[in-house]
Design an enzyme around this catalytic site. Structure first.
Site, PDB file in Angstrom:
ATOM      1  N   ASP A 123       3.777 -32.822  -2.302  1.00 12.15           N
ATOM      2  CA  ASP A 123       4.172 -31.673  -1.582  1.00 12.15           C
ATOM      3  C   ASP A 123       5.347 -31.834  -0.521  1.00 12.15           C
ATOM      4  O   ASP A 123       5.787 -32.945  -0.148  1.00 12.15           O
ATOM      5  CB  ASP A 123       2.787 -31.447  -0.492  1.00 12.15           C
ATOM      6  CG  ASP A 123       1.755 -30.597  -1.424  1.00 12.15           C
ATOM      7  OD1 ASP A 123       1.815 -30.834  -2.650  1.00 12.15           O
ATOM      8  OD2 ASP A 123       0.961 -30.053  -0.764  1.00 12.15           O
ATOM      9  N   HIS A 166       2.378 -36.453   0.260  1.00 15.31           N
ATOM     10  CA  HIS A 166       3.603 -35.843   0.957  1.00 15.31           C
ATOM     11  C   HIS A 166       4.744 -36.593   0.602  1.00 15.31           C
ATOM     12  O   HIS A 166       4.809 -37.856   1.104  1.00 15.31           O
ATOM     13  CB  HIS A 166       3.280 -35.397   2.442  1.00 15.31           C
ATOM     14  CG  HIS A 166       2.192 -34.440   2.865  1.00 15.31           C
ATOM     15  ND1 HIS A 166       0.858 -34.801   2.852  1.00 15.31           N
ATOM     16  CD2 HIS A 166       2.294 -32.955   2.646  1.00 15.31           C
ATOM     17  CE1 HIS A 166       0.104 -33.669   3.102  1.00 15.31           C
ATOM     18  NE2 HIS A 166       0.953 -32.693   2.876  1.00 15.31           N
TER      19      HIS A 166
HETATM   20 ZN   LIG Z   1       2.847 -28.925   2.637  1.00 17.36          ZN
END
Ligand SMILES: [Zn+2]
Length: 233
Positions: free
Chosen positions: A71, A218
């Site tokens: 992400d 992430h």
């Molecule tokens: Zn995010």
């Protein structure tokens, strides 16, 4: 899409109106309970990343394989390193990208796409503290602008969407249905956006990752590449 959202809003207004009417006409207990239930319904459906109350969300793969997802990219530092790693391990992943970052770094988006990975929509501006309370038009703009940004670069729009911090509000599902895009959650994460301790993050991932799980990592988190490397090992 707009009709569906208007119906949802109208339904909500009717229920809240009814609860106030009951409250004011001597039925305080029923009116108060109805009001409370409406608030709980809205908050739980929005803030719980796995909630299916407003519509479907995928949190498992259809086979035993783990689905690796990244992400918050693309990221000048992390994306090329992640792509190199994935190539070395011959693994395909999904990159849920932020539209305005994609527009800034189109070469990275092209690279992800050309190497056979999937690109997902992670909103235009990643409004992580306000997306949960965004109205229907802002929700629509955040999703559609990211679709267009990606489509401009690689010629195809994303087919999957992940909400910022998993908060998919009341209006997200109608937009996704109209665009034929699937909402994707996760089953495992190491809170790498919060903690920069690779061992701790890996421990959390190990404890929660099962066959058929969806793993969230992430980009731009200092330890993204180390975590990905350890997971692939
Ligand atoms: Zn995010």
């Amino acid at each position: 899409m707009m009709r569906e959202n208007i119906l949802r809003l109208a339904g909500l207004v009717v229920i809240i109106g009814l609860s106030i009417f009951l409250f004011k006409t001597g039925y305080q207990v029923i009116g108060g309970a109805l009001h409370l239930m409406t608030v709980v319904y809205l908050l739980w459906g929005t803030l719980n990343p796995q909630s299916r109350w407003f519509g479907p969300i995928q949190t498992q793969t259809e086979n035993d394989q783990v689905w690796l997802t990244f992400d918050d990219g693309p990221d000048l530092r992390d994306t090329p390193k992640l792509l190199e790693l994935l190539k070395a391990y011959r693994v395909k992943a999904t990159f849920f990208v932020v539209g305005e970052k994609a527009e800034k770094h189109p070469a990275l988006i092209r690279q992800i796409h050309e190497q056979g990975h999937q690109i997902g929509n992670h909103t235009w501006s990643h409004p992580q503290s306000t997306f949960w309370c965004a109205g229907p038009w802002r929700t629509y703009r955040e999703i559609v602008k990211c679709q267009h940004a990606v489509e401009q670069i690689i010629g195809v729009a994303p087919r999957v969407f992940r909400a910022p911090v998993g908060h998919s509000n009341f209006f997200v599902h109608a937009v996704l249905r109209k665009l034929n895009v699937q909402l994707v959650g996760w089953s495992s994460r190491g809170f790498d956006g919060v903690s920069q301790d690779t061992d701790q993050v890996l421990k959390r991932i190990k404890a929660s990752l099962k066959p058929g799980g969806i793993l969230l990592v992430h980009e731009n988190s200092e330890i993204a590449v180390d975590v990905a490397q350890a997971v692939l090992d």
